[in-house]
Write an enzyme that holds these catalytic residues in place. Structure first.
Site, PDB file in Angstrom:
ATOM      1  N   ASP A  76     -18.677 -34.009  14.083  1.00 34.50           N
ATOM      2  CA  ASP A  76     -18.805 -34.143  12.424  1.00 34.50           C
ATOM      3  C   ASP A  76     -20.291 -34.278  11.966  1.00 34.50           C
ATOM      4  OD1 ASP A  76     -17.198 -34.623  10.017  1.00 34.50           O
ATOM      5  OD2 ASP A  76     -16.802 -36.940  10.541  1.00 34.50           O
TER       6      ASP A  76
ATOM      7  N   HIS B  28     -24.569 -26.228   9.615  1.00 28.75           N
ATOM      8  CA  HIS B  28     -23.448 -25.360  10.799  1.00 28.75           C
ATOM      9  C   HIS B  28     -23.866 -24.587  11.952  1.00 28.75           C
ATOM     10  CE1 HIS B  28     -19.792 -26.783   8.569  1.00 28.75           C
ATOM     11  NE2 HIS B  28     -19.774 -25.876   7.441  1.00 28.75           N
TER      12      HIS B  28
ATOM     13  N   LEU C 113     -18.334 -27.245  34.999  1.00 31.38           N
ATOM     14  CA  LEU C 113     -17.519 -27.651  34.319  1.00 31.38           C
ATOM     15  C   LEU C 113     -16.996 -26.761  33.064  1.00 31.38           C
ATOM     16  CD1 LEU C 113     -18.207 -29.852  31.587  1.00 31.38           C
ATOM     17  CD2 LEU C 113     -19.892 -27.645  30.622  1.00 31.38           C
TER      18      LEU C 113
END
Length: 250
Positions: free
Chosen positions: A25, A42, A136
């Site tokens: 965020d 962004h 991962l």
């Protein structure tokens, strides 16, 4: 399951969570603070994502879940939605080879119905190409909302009852969990939200029942190794009881 111990902030012995989820965020506010367009925020957020995936692998985290695009994000201005989807396309097209080379397995959760054809294809490609990797696991929550996920799971259970394969009295929390988007993955040990906001915003509501929550003031584009390690240090200091009592009986 035993978790790895690493040295963070000069102190040895911190426990690394197996599964970390992040609400990324603050891109827009990061840009506004610098008099830059939201699109630049962004774009910098994607750079932070690349950095975070790399750090998670280096720290030995097994699963990293990121809130990439909320089901509520469709209400944003069309220009911003185009920017966000464009960045998703670029991330997968440009980064998928690197993720695959680094043994990262990509999983997608969320509702794929109604997605643009090339977006849906890219998400499928990311999963298929990395399916056999065992490093991962990067879980991308795209077009995702936790309430919607729970509703989908409830509908699947209802279908089982209607088909006669399950009795209504057999419905349990465990059975409902088995109909979630990724039932094979463990719940997150730690959920991090950047930008200082202190809420889950419809993210992993079912799976976060016993997660530790850490809210950091850093805007997502500035989230770096120091901020990541600080959040893990905070997690490591907490005593997880899962509804039980502490060792001393408190």
């Amino acid at each position: 399951m035993s978790m790895p111990k690493v040295s963070l902030d000069g102190t040895s012995g911190f426990e690394i969570p197996r599964h970390v989820a992040i609400i990324m965020d603050g891109n827009g506010r990061w840009a506004a603070a610098r008099s830059l367009p939201r699109a630049e925020g962004h774009r910098r957020g994607v750079e932070a994502l690349r950095r975070t995936v790399r750090i998670a692998g280096e720290l030995g985290i097994g699963i990293l879940t990121i809130f990439a695009f909320s089901s509520e994000n469709w209400s944003r201005p069309q220009s911003e939605i185009r920017d966000l989807l464009g960045l998703l396309r670029l991330f997968i097209r440009h980064d998928l080879a690197d993720l695959h080379r680094n043994n990262v397995k990509v999983r997608i959760i969320g509702d794929r119905n109604g997605l643009e054809g090339d977006v849906s294809s890219l998400l499928n490609e990311a999963e298929e190409k990395t399916r056999d990797n065992d490093g991962l696991t990067l879980v991308v929550a795209f077009n995702y909302g936790a309430r919607q996920e729970i509703a989908r799971a409830a509908r699947r259970l209802a279908d089982e009852v209607v088909a006669g394969r399950l009795a209504a009295t057999d419905i349990t929390a465990e059975r409902l969990s088995n109909f979630m988007d990724a039932p094979d993955l463990p719940d997150p040990d730690l959920i991090i939200r950047t930008s200082g906001e202190q809420r889950l915003s419809n993210f992993l509501l079912w799976q976060s029942a016993y997660s530790e929550l850490v809210f950091v003031p850093t805007f997502w584009p500035d989230f770096d190794r120091a901020a990541f390690e600080q959040a893990i240090s905070e997690y490591s200091r907490r005593e997880r009881r899962f509804g039980g009592l502490a060792a001393a009986g408190s």
